[in-house]
Design an enzyme around this catalytic site. Sequence first.
Site, short mmCIF file in Angstrom:
data_model
loop_
_atom_site.label_atom_id
_atom_site.label_comp_id
_atom_site.label_asym_id
_atom_site.label_seq_id
_atom_site.Cartn_x
_atom_site.Cartn_y
_atom_site.Cartn_z
CG ASP A 55 -2.00 1.03 1.18
OD1 ASP A 55 -2.10 1.72 0.14
OD2 ASP A 55 -2.75 1.16 2.15
CG ASP B 244 -3.04 4.01 -3.69
OD1 ASP B 244 -3.94 3.20 -3.98
OD2 ASP B 244 -3.16 4.88 -2.82
CD GLU B 245 -5.60 -0.75 -2.12
OE1 GLU B 245 -5.43 -1.55 -1.19
OE2 GLU B 245 -6.56 0.03 -2.20
#
Length: 416
Positions: A11, A107-108
């Site tokens: 993350d 973003d993860e």
Amino acid sequence: MKVSRVIFHVDMNSFYASVEQAHHPELKGKPIAIAGNPKERRGIIVTSSYEARAKGIYTTMNVTEALKICPELILLPPDFPKYREASKAMFTILRSYTHLVEPVSIDEGYMDVTEIAKECHPLELAKEIQLRIYNELDLPCSIGIAPNKFLAKTASDMKKPMGITVLRKREVPEKLWPLNVEKMYGVGQSMAKKLKSLNMYTIGDLANADEGLLKEHFGKIGVRLKRRANGIDDREVDPESIYETKSVGNSTTLPVDITEMEDIEKTFRHLSSKVAERLEAKNLCGFTITIQIRDCHWHNHTKSKTLQNPIYLKTDIYQEAMQLFPKAWDGTPIRLLGVTVSNVIDKKRSAEQLSIFNYEQFAKEEPIYEIIHEMEKKFGKGIIQKGIDVKKKSYASKTSFSKDFLEDLKDFIDEY
């Protein structure tokens, strides 16, 4: 004996703000925030640096309020191409370790490192990945390590920024059960409110709740949440999931708050048209329609309906949305409206409805269906398909920026 999996959830920390600081080192250590355009009523904080968060700035805060709390706050407009490139670079690093990488958003993502962990300790591997992302991209991230996706996601949230957290299934009663139920991933405010009305205030209460009661009030979702609260999650890390479209939707923040039905209908017509265009582009139809209302007090209201027959035409989407609207609106001035069609399938998979207009056609084709049925029994389901299109895999619908980035990964993934 079943081998315990080792799953990472990577993350990125304060992603947009961190990307800006990486490109502009003079911004490091300063409170910065990415925000929309206040003149278009999109003047809210999208994300902020940890320096800004320390001063009380949070996502969805109004820009005007944020500047009152932190006058030195540096506001930057979003630079989506820059964030896409950073995301692709991050996933490139993850894929250098294993092809079992499942992007979840810009973003993860998840990694299944079970095989690698046989030769390298998971903690050491996580440290190496974290340092590579930081040294090569100048971006911080947190990594959760666990035997399944739910626990890995939960673990990655426990220590930020630049945290690495191990969460074992046997630790669930000690570390998760005492927490308030709204702290559990997958439980939103509305769900938490309903759970508390049933005397489930903590994750432990949910974990030990009667399954029949949960099924009665929440259906399959309730049963699934109980399993997760007990640390059970059998989902695989699926690299192919980025090719799947689960829903297609569109929303708009209005220039001014509205209450007049004429304005509401006009907005829903526009949204329905956009959703229909996206469904058509992907040759999809869907069984469930959901509308979203955000009022002038920033309260969200949603209403859904699952249909017997799938829809994809703008007139049908609009009609269903307008039927749901009175059930979701309490008369408060409206700031945002949204429409989503979910539970989607390819149009060619949708069952044709037997009607007075086509029963003769079905009667003629019945002998053919009997032959197909016999062949499928012998050779397997799907051996013969009617009117199949030979196309490349369909990528996730561009319903939000976090989903758009998946399209950018296509060329990279297709090389492997």
